[in-house]
Design an enzyme around this catalytic site. Structure first.
Site, PDB file in Angstrom:
ATOM      1  N   CYS A 113     101.784  17.353  37.650  1.00  0.00           N
ATOM      2  CA  CYS A 113     101.362  16.467  36.556  1.00  0.00           C
ATOM      3  C   CYS A 113     102.544  15.809  35.844  1.00  0.00           C
ATOM      4  O   CYS A 113     102.377  14.770  35.198  1.00  0.00           O
ATOM      5  CB  CYS A 113     100.521  17.234  35.545  1.00  0.00           C
ATOM      6  SG  CYS A 113      99.055  17.946  36.286  1.00  0.00           S
ATOM      7  N   HIS A 253     100.557  14.340  28.168  1.00  0.00           N
ATOM      8  CA  HIS A 253      99.752  14.540  29.373  1.00  0.00           C
ATOM      9  C   HIS A 253      98.394  15.086  28.936  1.00  0.00           C
ATOM     10  O   HIS A 253      98.305  16.024  28.159  1.00  0.00           O
ATOM     11  CB  HIS A 253     100.463  15.529  30.301  1.00  0.00           C
ATOM     12  CG  HIS A 253      99.607  16.042  31.409  1.00  0.00           C
ATOM     13  ND1 HIS A 253      98.809  15.201  32.160  1.00  0.00           N
ATOM     14  CD2 HIS A 253      99.398  17.296  31.879  1.00  0.00           C
ATOM     15  CE1 HIS A 253      98.160  15.930  33.058  1.00  0.00           C
ATOM     16  NE2 HIS A 253      98.490  17.200  32.909  1.00  0.00           N
ATOM     17  N   ASN A 283      91.717  15.572  33.437  1.00  0.00           N
ATOM     18  CA  ASN A 283      93.132  15.710  33.771  1.00  0.00           C
ATOM     19  C   ASN A 283      93.414  14.956  35.076  1.00  0.00           C
ATOM     20  O   ASN A 283      92.990  15.387  36.142  1.00  0.00           O
ATOM     21  CB  ASN A 283      93.480  17.197  33.922  1.00  0.00           C
ATOM     22  CG  ASN A 283      94.937  17.417  34.293  1.00  0.00           C
ATOM     23  OD1 ASN A 283      95.645  16.487  34.666  1.00  0.00           O
ATOM     24  ND2 ASN A 283      95.373  18.660  34.202  1.00  0.00           N
TER      25      ASN A 283
HETATM   26  O1  UT7 Z   1      97.997  19.795  34.224  1.00  0.00           O
HETATM   27  C1  UT7 Z   1      98.086  21.172  34.153  1.00  0.00           C
HETATM   28  C2  UT7 Z   1      96.810  21.732  34.623  1.00  0.00           C
HETATM   29  N1  UT7 Z   1      96.219  22.849  34.027  1.00  0.00           N
HETATM   30  C3  UT7 Z   1      95.915  23.049  32.742  1.00  0.00           C
HETATM   31  O2  UT7 Z   1      96.325  22.385  31.851  1.00  0.00           O
HETATM   32  C4  UT7 Z   1      94.994  24.194  32.479  1.00  0.00           C
HETATM   33  C5  UT7 Z   1      95.283  24.908  31.223  1.00  0.00           C
HETATM   34  N2  UT7 Z   1      94.229  25.867  30.934  1.00  0.00           N
HETATM   35  C6  UT7 Z   1      93.047  25.492  30.438  1.00  0.00           C
HETATM   36  O3  UT7 Z   1      92.778  24.336  30.218  1.00  0.00           O
HETATM   37  C7  UT7 Z   1      92.068  26.594  30.089  1.00  0.00           C
HETATM   38  O4  UT7 Z   1      92.688  27.841  30.316  1.00  0.00           O
HETATM   39  C8  UT7 Z   1      90.725  26.517  30.871  1.00  0.00           C
HETATM   40  C9  UT7 Z   1      89.929  25.328  30.400  1.00  0.00           C
HETATM   41  C10 UT7 Z   1      90.982  26.427  32.357  1.00  0.00           C
HETATM   42  C11 UT7 Z   1      89.913  27.772  30.561  1.00  0.00           C
HETATM   43  O5  UT7 Z   1      89.722  27.887  29.169  1.00  0.00           O
HETATM   44  P1  UT7 Z   1      90.063  29.249  28.403  1.00  0.00           P
HETATM   45  O6  UT7 Z   1      89.714  29.044  27.007  1.00  0.00           O
HETATM   46  O7  UT7 Z   1      91.493  29.613  28.724  1.00  0.00           O
HETATM   47  O8  UT7 Z   1      89.042  30.245  29.060  1.00  0.00           O
HETATM   48  P2  UT7 Z   1      89.325  31.628  29.794  1.00  0.00           P
HETATM   49  O9  UT7 Z   1      89.872  31.380  31.148  1.00  0.00           O
HETATM   50  O10 UT7 Z   1      90.045  32.550  28.868  1.00  0.00           O
HETATM   51  O11 UT7 Z   1      87.846  32.154  29.954  1.00  0.00           O
HETATM   52  C12 UT7 Z   1      87.033  32.519  28.849  1.00  0.00           C
HETATM   53  C13 UT7 Z   1      85.635  32.823  29.348  1.00  0.00           C
HETATM   54  C14 UT7 Z   1      85.616  33.766  30.556  1.00  0.00           C
HETATM   55  O12 UT7 Z   1      84.449  34.576  30.428  1.00  0.00           O
HETATM   56  P3  UT7 Z   1      84.545  36.084  29.860  1.00  0.00           P
HETATM   57  O13 UT7 Z   1      85.491  36.795  30.783  1.00  0.00           O
HETATM   58  O14 UT7 Z   1      85.092  35.931  28.463  1.00  0.00           O
HETATM   59  O15 UT7 Z   1      83.142  36.520  29.929  1.00  0.00           O
HETATM   60  C15 UT7 Z   1      85.469  32.842  31.732  1.00  0.00           C
HETATM   61  O16 UT7 Z   1      84.881  33.463  32.835  1.00  0.00           O
HETATM   62  O17 UT7 Z   1      85.014  31.611  29.795  1.00  0.00           O
HETATM   63  C16 UT7 Z   1      84.565  31.768  31.160  1.00  0.00           C
HETATM   64  N3  UT7 Z   1      84.712  30.482  31.827  1.00  0.00           N
HETATM   65  C17 UT7 Z   1      83.760  29.548  31.798  1.00  0.00           C
HETATM   66  N4  UT7 Z   1      82.542  29.525  31.236  1.00  0.00           N
HETATM   67  C18 UT7 Z   1      81.815  28.385  31.370  1.00  0.00           C
HETATM   68  C19 UT7 Z   1      85.767  30.016  32.536  1.00  0.00           C
HETATM   69  N5  UT7 Z   1      85.512  28.768  32.964  1.00  0.00           N
HETATM   70  C20 UT7 Z   1      84.272  28.459  32.523  1.00  0.00           C
HETATM   71  C21 UT7 Z   1      83.455  27.311  32.637  1.00  0.00           C
HETATM   72  N6  UT7 Z   1      82.250  27.340  32.047  1.00  0.00           N
HETATM   73  N7  UT7 Z   1      83.855  26.216  33.311  1.00  0.00           N
END
Ligand code: UT7
Length: 326
Positions: A113, A253, A283
């Protein structure tokens, strides 16, 4: 030595929209979750057969037309991308031919990115050294082609677009004042595509194991990303004798609205001076800063004399910033 100046911009996104409601029907997720955790509402997705160069050519044509620059005047084309048309030749090479830039050298820059800042920086150096007078710097991606649409951790984020900038020597002290590039390969396992390269060449097994899709530890990426945004923004401001208060517009970004808000807060920039379009684009990797910059410019959010700060991070990790006096 004269600074490089962005004389015009172009942007293009595929026609097809993928909304959060569409994703609700594909994986276990909800519009509410996606909006709250990422700020994204919809994103553009390329058609089957629509490749990265197809988007790059549209964006570059628009930028050239707006600048009144003929393709033959372009001396160098640099494309930031992670999703090139083929393993080789480069996407920049395809773009060079399709635009009719018969006098231009061309190369891809491969920095995930941060390919936006890297390509802009490479283009700007050629102008600054006096080697070239007209450079096309492009960021283009079809991230949907390496997205696993059964993985809700990535398919809600990644999307497709392209943006392009025409660079020429600046007449005075206005232009791209500085760029900063960083990398730290120890983070590679947080965000990568395992299959298809020389480490894991394409086989039936790599396909069966879904190794040709982007893999991401989103939560860990999140934490490092905020640090990197802040670090690169603060360092470039300090080196140029500027403070956060001097910045008229910060264009980060577009990775996640929460990452952008956290970084802006730590750098000391109110959200009124931060440009966000992630709600409509998701993104788009190396394209994202070009697409946001083009939109801000077209909307009149950037005026002559404004101080513009750009910052990005991406897989690898790579990260960096650019400071522009418009
Ligand atoms: O250009 C660089 C590219 N990458 C990035 O910038 C990514 C950076 N990271 C992020 O944007 C975030 O970490 C995500 C959007 C990918 C995830 O958000 P988060 O707030 O970090 O969520 P998490 O991974 O801590 O997950 C929290 C909960 C989990 O459930 P439990 O274990 O608390 O029950 C996940 O399983 O949310 C769940 N979860 C979802 N639920 C609904 C993860 N993805 C999803 C989803 N829909 N799409």
């Amino acid at each position: 030595m004269s600074l490089a100046k962005i004389v015009s911009l172009g942007a293009y996104a595929p026609k097809r929209l993928l909304t959060n409601q569409d994703l609700e029907r594909m994986v276990e997720t909800s519009d509410e979750w996606i909006v709250q955790r990422t700020g994204i509402r919809e994103r553009h997705i390329a058609e089957e057969g629509e490749a990265t160069s197809d988007l790059a050519v549209r964006a570059a044509q628009q930028a050239l037309e707006r600048a009144g620059v003929e393709p033959e005047e372009v001396e160098f084309i640099v494309v930031g991308t992670t999703t090139g048309d083929m393993a080789f030749p480069t996407t920049a090479n395809v773009v060079q031919h399709r635009l009719g830039c018969r006098q231009a050298g061309s190369a891809d820059v491969y920095a995930a990115c941060t390919g936006s800042i890297y390509s802009l920086s490479v283009g700007a150096q050629y102008i600054q050294t006096g080697k070239y007078r007209t450079v096309l710097a492009i960021g283009a991606e079809t991230l949907s082609k390496i997205t696993d649409f059964t993985d809700r951790g990535t398919c809600i984020l990644l999307a497709d677009a392209a943006g392009a900038a025409v660079l020429r020597p600046a007449a005075g002290a206005f232009g791209i004042l500085d760029t900063d590039l960083y990398s730290d390969g120890k983070y590679w396992e947080l965000l990568y595509q395992p299959g298809g390269g020389s480490r894991n060449p394409t086989t039936h097994e790599t396909v069966d194991k879904r190794m040709h899709y982007a893999k991401m530890k989103g939560n860990e990426v999140f934490k490092v990303a905020v640090r990197m945004f802040v670090d690169s923004a603060e360092r470039i401001l300090e080196r140029n004798g500027c403070k956060a208060d001097d910045v008229d517009l910060f264009i980060p970004h577009q990775a996640n609205l929460r990452i952008i808000e956290a970084a802006a807060k730590r750098v000391g920039l109110p959200m009124e001076r931060v440009f966000v379009n992630i709600d409509r684009y998701g993104n788009t990797g190396a394209a994202s800063i070009y697409v946001a910059l083009e939109e801000a410019w077209s909307l009149g959010r950037i005026k002559p004399g404004d101080l513009i700060l750009l910052a990005a991070f991406g897989g690898g990790f790579t990260w960096g910033a650019a400071l522009i006096r418009w």
